[in-house]
Design a protein around this motif. Structure first.
Motif, PDB file in Angstrom:
ATOM      1  N   ASP A 111       0.822  -1.210   0.000  1.00  0.00           N
ATOM      2  CA  ASP A 111       0.000   0.000   0.000  1.00  0.00           C
ATOM      3  C   ASP A 111       0.856   1.261   0.000  1.00  0.00           C
ATOM      4  N   ILE A 112       2.008   1.218   0.660  1.00  0.00           N
ATOM      5  CA  ILE A 112       2.873   2.397   0.700  1.00  0.00           C
ATOM      6  C   ILE A 112       3.679   2.515  -0.584  1.00  0.00           C
ATOM      7  N   LEU A 113       4.364   1.465  -0.970  1.00  0.00           N
ATOM      8  CA  LEU A 113       5.299   1.544  -2.089  1.00  0.00           C
ATOM      9  C   LEU A 113       4.599   1.576  -3.443  1.00  0.00           C
ATOM     10  N   PHE A 114       3.411   0.965  -3.553  1.00  0.00           N
ATOM     11  CA  PHE A 114       2.749   0.872  -4.856  1.00  0.00           C
ATOM     12  C   PHE A 114       1.392   1.566  -4.883  1.00  0.00           C
ATOM     13  N   GLY A 115       1.038   2.232  -3.802  1.00  0.00           N
ATOM     14  CA  GLY A 115      -0.188   3.016  -3.812  1.00  0.00           C
ATOM     15  C   GLY A 115       0.037   4.348  -4.502  1.00  0.00           C
ATOM     16  N   SER A 116      -0.983   4.824  -5.205  1.00  0.00           N
ATOM     17  CA  SER A 116      -0.842   6.069  -5.969  1.00  0.00           C
ATOM     18  C   SER A 116      -1.593   7.241  -5.349  1.00  0.00           C
ATOM     19  N   VAL A 117      -2.266   7.027  -4.240  1.00  0.00           N
ATOM     20  CA  VAL A 117      -3.050   8.083  -3.595  1.00  0.00           C
ATOM     21  C   VAL A 117      -2.371   8.494  -2.295  1.00  0.00           C
ATOM     22  N   TRP A 118      -2.093   9.789  -2.175  1.00  0.00           N
ATOM     23  CA  TRP A 118      -1.473  10.335  -0.956  1.00  0.00           C
ATOM     24  C   TRP A 118      -2.458  11.313  -0.313  1.00  0.00           C
ATOM     25  N   LYS A 119      -3.189  10.842   0.692  1.00  0.00           N
ATOM     26  CA  LYS A 119      -4.130  11.675   1.440  1.00  0.00           C
ATOM     27  C   LYS A 119      -3.995  11.349   2.927  1.00  0.00           C
ATOM     28  N   PRO A 120      -2.941  11.830   3.568  1.00  0.00           N
ATOM     29  CA  PRO A 120      -2.697  11.463   4.970  1.00  0.00           C
ATOM     30  C   PRO A 120      -3.701  12.061   5.949  1.00  0.00           C
TER      31      PRO A 120
ATOM     32  N   VAL B 265     -10.304   8.449   5.819  1.00  0.00           N
ATOM     33  CA  VAL B 265      -9.629   7.153   5.637  1.00  0.00           C
ATOM     34  C   VAL B 265      -8.308   7.459   4.942  1.00  0.00           C
ATOM     35  N   PRO B 266      -7.232   7.630   5.712  1.00  0.00           N
ATOM     36  CA  PRO B 266      -5.965   8.112   5.119  1.00  0.00           C
ATOM     37  C   PRO B 266      -5.354   7.112   4.149  1.00  0.00           C
ATOM     38  N   SER B 267      -4.705   7.663   3.118  1.00  0.00           N
ATOM     39  CA  SER B 267      -3.961   6.856   2.151  1.00  0.00           C
ATOM     40  C   SER B 267      -2.527   7.360   2.112  1.00  0.00           C
ATOM     41  N   PHE B 268      -1.588   6.427   2.049  1.00  0.00           N
ATOM     42  CA  PHE B 268      -0.174   6.785   2.125  1.00  0.00           C
ATOM     43  C   PHE B 268       0.615   6.211   0.953  1.00  0.00           C
ATOM     44  N   GLY B 269       0.029   6.212  -0.222  1.00  0.00           N
ATOM     45  CA  GLY B 269       0.742   5.677  -1.386  1.00  0.00           C
ATOM     46  C   GLY B 269       1.798   6.651  -1.888  1.00  0.00           C
ATOM     47  N   ILE B 270       3.020   6.171  -2.071  1.00  0.00           N
ATOM     48  CA  ILE B 270       4.128   7.041  -2.502  1.00  0.00           C
ATOM     49  C   ILE B 270       4.707   6.600  -3.845  1.00  0.00           C
ATOM     50  N   LEU B 271       3.935   5.847  -4.617  1.00  0.00           N
ATOM     51  CA  LEU B 271       4.460   5.364  -5.897  1.00  0.00           C
ATOM     52  C   LEU B 271       4.839   6.529  -6.805  1.00  0.00           C
ATOM     53  N   TYR B 272       3.962   7.520  -6.939  1.00  0.00           N
ATOM     54  CA  TYR B 272       4.257   8.660  -7.801  1.00  0.00           C
ATOM     55  C   TYR B 272       5.438   9.473  -7.273  1.00  0.00           C
TER      56      TYR B 272
END
Length: 312
Positions: free
Chosen positions: A59-68, A72-79
């Protein structure tokens, strides 16, 4: 009449004592260097790994949504990772050829008087604070990029205009910032090539340009690769200037997109982050640390392979 020899170390006993003391001091200094690297590595691992298990590595390395800060926080840092890879690679592709050719000019081609003018200018670039590069990018580069953006995407209803703060601006600033490192170290490497290499090449009928590209540069390859490694580290680790000219938005790293690098992600949010959000920022630091280590290992292995081929 025999002449007496004098030594500042005194007798053999005192000389041995000084050498032993110097050996101890050098060992301690080397130990502290290794200890510093080990301490940083341990700290990054202990601080960066907890978020990987709480959020999930994928979810961190390959997620594309960053909404900390979302419900419901998202921590994707792929981009963010892709932006650092693409931006650094482009900066190296632009900066390294210019830097190496400039070092060749200073070491092999330029008249002494002209070299004495250009060299201090290059050294001055190395002493300019990174925030100044960012300010110059805002004042000069971003308006030019914005004008170009308006012309290219004129009438577009889907493009999100960035005001010139985009990937291209960040790449150009990075390429400019790595020039002093690449030029200074490469020039030193070129000047360290023995003069008889050049003389032998010229005596065999090669031209000056042929001698430079077929003899001098290959002989200085190890130093030039070192310059590239250090320049790459400077590009990956830069934050302040990039945060001013890149727009600092999490997007796909396309030329006219506002983007965020690994370093700017940490700088822009660490001041107010807390809890899991802060732990994820440390994870980004761990990813950045691993990237730098991997680049150093890869380039050093390429250097060793090249050296072994030359020995054969």
């Amino acid at each position: 009449m025999q002449s007496k020899s004098y030594s500042i170390f005194g007798g053999h006993g005192s000389k041995s004592g000084i050498e032993h003391a110097a050996e101890v001091i050098f060992t301690i200094c080397g130990f502290f260097a290794v200890l510093a690297v080990a301490s940083i590595s341990i700290y990054m691992l202990t601080s960066g790994t907890p978020a990987l298990f709480k959020v999930g590595i994928l979810d961190i390395l390959f997620g594309s949504v960053w909404k900390p800060d979302a419900a419901v926080p998202s921590f994707g840092i792929l981009y963010v990772i892709l932006t650092s890879i693409v931006g650094t690679a482009l900066a190296i592709l632009i900066g390294v050829p210019i830097g190496v050719m400039t070092s060749v000019f200073l070491a092999e081609v330029a008249p002494q008087k002209l070299a004495d003018i250009v060299r201090p200018a290059v050294e001055l670039l190395a002493g300019i604070p990174s925030v100044i590069y960012g300010l110059l990018g805002i004042l000069i580069l971003n308006p030019i990029m914005y004008d170009l953006e308006l012309k290219i995407f004129k009438g577009s209803s889907t493009h999100q205009f960035t005001g010139g703060a985009n990937l291209i601006s960040a790449v150009l600033v990075l390429a400019l910032m790595i020039l002093p490192t690449v030029i200074n170290i490469s020039e030193t490497a070129l000047r360290s090539v023995p003069q008889h290499f050049r003389s032998a090449s010229l005596a065999l009928g090669a031209t000056k340009i042929q001698t430079i590209f077929h003899v001098v540069i290959p002989a200085a390859k190890s130093g030039i690769i070192t310059a590239i490694v250090l320049g790459t580290g400077r590009a990956i680790g830069e934050a302040m200037a990039i945060s001013l000219v890149s727009g600092s938005s999490v997007n796909i790293p396309l030329p006219f997109h506002s983007v965020r690098f690994l370093t700017t992600a940490i700088v822009s949010e660490m001041s107010y982050a807390s809890g899991l959000h802060k732990q994820v920022l440390f994870t980004i630091g761990l990813v950045l640390f691993i990237f730098i280590m991997m680049i150093n290992v890869i380039l050093n292995s390429l250097l060793k392979k090249g050296g072994n081929k030359n020995d054969k």
